[in-house]
Design an enzyme around this catalytic site. Structure first.
Site, PDB file in Angstrom:
ATOM      1  N   ILE A 192     -64.027 -45.420 -41.459  1.00 19.24           N
ATOM      2  CA  ILE A 192     -64.929 -45.964 -40.444  1.00 19.24           C
ATOM      3  C   ILE A 192     -65.296 -47.411 -40.777  1.00 19.24           C
ATOM      4  CG2 ILE A 192     -67.278 -45.738 -39.520  1.00 19.24           C
ATOM      5  CD1 ILE A 192     -66.923 -42.654 -39.850  1.00 19.24           C
ATOM      6  N   SER A 230     -75.156 -39.805 -39.561  1.00 15.42           N
ATOM      7  CA  SER A 230     -74.196 -38.766 -39.188  1.00 15.42           C
ATOM      8  C   SER A 230     -74.866 -37.827 -38.187  1.00 15.42           C
ATOM      9  CB  SER A 230     -73.797 -37.961 -40.424  1.00 15.42           C
ATOM     10  OG  SER A 230     -73.058 -36.810 -40.051  1.00 15.42           O
ATOM     11  N   TYR A 252     -75.734 -33.388 -48.238  1.00 16.04           N
ATOM     12  CA  TYR A 252     -75.240 -34.376 -47.259  1.00 16.04           C
ATOM     13  C   TYR A 252     -76.170 -34.412 -46.044  1.00 16.04           C
ATOM     14  CZ  TYR A 252     -71.928 -36.836 -44.195  1.00 16.04           C
ATOM     15  OH  TYR A 252     -71.333 -37.744 -43.339  1.00 16.04           O
ATOM     16  N   LYS A 278     -78.454 -37.633 -44.849  1.00 16.03           N
ATOM     17  CA  LYS A 278     -78.242 -38.345 -43.583  1.00 16.03           C
ATOM     18  C   LYS A 278     -79.497 -38.323 -42.706  1.00 16.03           C
ATOM     19  CE  LYS A 278     -74.027 -39.772 -44.290  1.00 16.03           C
ATOM     20  NZ  LYS A 278     -73.692 -41.197 -44.353  1.00 16.03           N
TER      21      LYS A 278
HETATM   22  P1  NDP Z   1     -64.030 -42.524 -46.339  1.00 22.68           P
HETATM   23  O1  NDP Z   1     -64.110 -41.593 -47.497  1.00 22.68           O
HETATM   24  O2  NDP Z   1     -62.757 -42.625 -45.567  1.00 22.68           O
HETATM   25  O3  NDP Z   1     -64.448 -43.991 -46.790  1.00 22.68           O
HETATM   26  C1  NDP Z   1     -65.626 -44.187 -47.513  1.00 22.68           C
HETATM   27  C2  NDP Z   1     -65.498 -45.446 -48.332  1.00 22.68           C
HETATM   28  O4  NDP Z   1     -66.750 -45.628 -49.035  1.00 22.68           O
HETATM   29  C3  NDP Z   1     -64.397 -45.364 -49.380  1.00 22.68           C
HETATM   30  O5  NDP Z   1     -63.635 -46.545 -49.393  1.00 22.68           O
HETATM   31  C4  NDP Z   1     -65.170 -45.171 -50.678  1.00 22.68           C
HETATM   32  O6  NDP Z   1     -64.551 -45.741 -51.820  1.00 22.68           O
HETATM   33  C5  NDP Z   1     -66.451 -45.942 -50.374  1.00 22.68           C
HETATM   34  N1  NDP Z   1     -67.519 -45.537 -51.278  1.00 22.68           N
HETATM   35  C6  NDP Z   1     -67.830 -44.275 -51.703  1.00 22.68           C
HETATM   36  N2  NDP Z   1     -68.839 -44.315 -52.569  1.00 22.68           N
HETATM   37  C7  NDP Z   1     -69.172 -45.621 -52.722  1.00 22.68           C
HETATM   38  C8  NDP Z   1     -70.143 -46.308 -53.500  1.00 22.68           C
HETATM   39  N3  NDP Z   1     -70.966 -45.653 -54.331  1.00 22.68           N
HETATM   40  N4  NDP Z   1     -70.217 -47.662 -53.409  1.00 22.68           N
HETATM   41  C9  NDP Z   1     -69.377 -48.328 -52.589  1.00 22.68           C
HETATM   42  N5  NDP Z   1     -68.435 -47.742 -51.834  1.00 22.68           N
HETATM   43  C10 NDP Z   1     -68.318 -46.401 -51.897  1.00 22.68           C
HETATM   44  O7  NDP Z   1     -65.242 -42.081 -45.379  1.00 22.68           O
HETATM   45  P2  NDP Z   1     -65.520 -42.330 -43.823  1.00 22.68           P
HETATM   46  O8  NDP Z   1     -64.973 -43.628 -43.393  1.00 22.68           O
HETATM   47  O9  NDP Z   1     -65.167 -41.093 -43.096  1.00 22.68           O
HETATM   48  O10 NDP Z   1     -67.122 -42.375 -43.863  1.00 22.68           O
HETATM   49  C11 NDP Z   1     -67.858 -43.579 -43.784  1.00 22.68           C
HETATM   50  C12 NDP Z   1     -69.306 -43.214 -43.518  1.00 22.68           C
HETATM   51  O11 NDP Z   1     -69.383 -42.453 -42.306  1.00 22.68           O
HETATM   52  C13 NDP Z   1     -69.936 -42.332 -44.590  1.00 22.68           C
HETATM   53  O12 NDP Z   1     -71.285 -42.715 -44.778  1.00 22.68           O
HETATM   54  C14 NDP Z   1     -69.862 -40.942 -43.992  1.00 22.68           C
HETATM   55  O13 NDP Z   1     -70.837 -40.076 -44.502  1.00 22.68           O
HETATM   56  C15 NDP Z   1     -70.091 -41.264 -42.532  1.00 22.68           C
HETATM   57  N6  NDP Z   1     -69.638 -40.244 -41.598  1.00 22.68           N
HETATM   58  C16 NDP Z   1     -68.331 -39.828 -41.588  1.00 22.68           C
HETATM   59  C17 NDP Z   1     -67.921 -38.868 -40.706  1.00 22.68           C
HETATM   60  C18 NDP Z   1     -66.516 -38.356 -40.641  1.00 22.68           C
HETATM   61  O14 NDP Z   1     -66.297 -37.324 -39.986  1.00 22.68           O
HETATM   62  N7  NDP Z   1     -65.546 -39.013 -41.257  1.00 22.68           N
HETATM   63  C19 NDP Z   1     -68.871 -38.246 -39.756  1.00 22.68           C
HETATM   64  C20 NDP Z   1     -70.209 -38.782 -39.828  1.00 22.68           C
HETATM   65  C21 NDP Z   1     -70.561 -39.742 -40.735  1.00 22.68           C
HETATM   66  P3  NDP Z   1     -63.634 -44.820 -52.789  1.00 22.68           P
HETATM   67  O15 NDP Z   1     -62.368 -44.659 -52.056  1.00 22.68           O
HETATM   68  O16 NDP Z   1     -63.498 -45.618 -54.036  1.00 22.68           O
HETATM   69  O17 NDP Z   1     -64.407 -43.534 -52.973  1.00 22.68           O
END
Ligand code: NDP
Length: 258
Positions: free
Chosen positions: A23, A148, A163, A167
């Site tokens: 996202i 979320s 989680y 959220k």
């Molecule tokens: P992804 O896992 O595809 O991407 C998340 C990114 O965040 C990764 O690049 C990850 O890095 C990075 N990340 C994780 N922990 C940290 C940290 N401590 N500091 C900096 N960066 C970090 O997730 P999504 O794109 O699906 O999700 C993005 C957001 O959207 C999240 O907050 C998620 O909860 C929310 N969301 C997602 C939904 C879904 O269905 N996908 C639905 C509703 C909300 P690394 O690869 O190194 O872990």
């Protein structure tokens, strides 16, 4: 000025946490397409660099990649100073980094609970606080947190109490900051996506087997695509949303309607 011009983000300086993929990457690409320079902030520096290069090539905008763990206050401060060094100001912050751990409540370790709350809630607070200080000094800005639909409903069948709690906390934190910073012209909103096809869902060994069930429960009978969150992100970043603060935008294909 017409509405399409108001939606442009020309010259704005923006960062996206968790921007390397999923996202966050789609939000970063969209704001760059709308004219902004964008910093990709992520734990995974290699992927952040690749994403930043791809967006620069696609859009011709300036990009930057910064390795940051949003749970670490020193990292967050370093990230802010790197962005200020390269971009000179921060107009918009997307606090998007998040994780999910699926463990039944009765088996969840304190470590697992703390990890989820640390990244999803404390990480958002630290990032908002650091960006907010810069924006208050500048005379304004826009912060957009990724919450979320799990802030509003309890997902089934997978257990994910930490989680969901984190959220719900993001939505209430967003509203609290919107009130505290309204007079300082710092707007704070959140986006609450439904199920979106990203690594977090499609490539998770625990969640992937549940996708067919989520699709069955979904009124649109499918997951959302990350690019389907781009328009709301561009709207909230720019001047078209000047009167919009303290709001949560649920983009879930009507999943939470019943
Ligand atoms: P992804 O896992 O595809 O991407 C998340 C990114 O965040 C990764 O690049 C990850 O890095 C990075 N990340 C994780 N922990 C940290 C940290 N401590 N500091 C900096 N960066 C970090 O997730 P999504 O794109 O699906 O999700 C993005 C957001 O959207 C999240 O907050 C998620 O909860 C929310 N969301 C997602 C939904 C879904 O269905 N996908 C639905 C509703 C909300 P690394 O690869 O190194 O872990």
């Amino acid at each position: 000025m017409g509405i399409l011009e108001k939606m442009r983000l020309d010259g704005k300086k923006i960062f996206v946490t968790g921007g390397a993929r999923g996202i966050g990457m789609n939000i970063a690409l969209a704001v760059a397409q709308a004219g902004a320079d964008v910093a990709i902030v992520d734990m995974d520096l290699d992927q952040a660099r690749k994403t930043a290069e791809h967006i620069a090539q696609e859009t011709g905008r300036k990009t930057l990649s910064v390795k940051t763990d949003v749970t670490n206050p020193q990292d967050v401060d370093h990230m802010i100073s790197e962005i200020l060094k390269h971009f000179g100001r921060i107009d918009v912050a997307f606090c998007n980094a998040g994780i999910c751990i699926n463990t039944p409540a009765e088996e969840m370790t304190l470590e697992q609970w703390k990890k989820v709350i640390d990244v999803n809630l404390t990480g958002v607070f630290l990032t908002c606080q650091a960006a907010g200080k810069v924006m208050i000094a500048q005379g304004g800005g826009s912060i957009i947190n990724t919450a979320s639909m799990s802030a509003h409903i309890v997902n089934i069948p997978q257990p994910q109490c930490a989680y969901n709690a984190s959220k719900a906390g993001v939505v209430q934190l967003t509203k609290s900051l919107a009130i505290e910073w309204a007079s300082k012209k710092v707007r704070v909103n959140s986006i609450s996506p439904g199920y979106i096809g990203t690594d977090l869902t499609l490539n998770s060994p625990t969640l992937k087997p549940l996708i067919a069930e989520w699709e069955r429960l979904s009124p649109l009978k499918r997951l959302g695509r990350p690019e389907e969150l781009q328009a709301i992100a561009v709207y909230l970043a720019g001047d078209a949303s000047d009167f919009t603060t303290g709001s949560d935008f649920v983009i879930d294909g009507a999943f939470t309607c019943f």
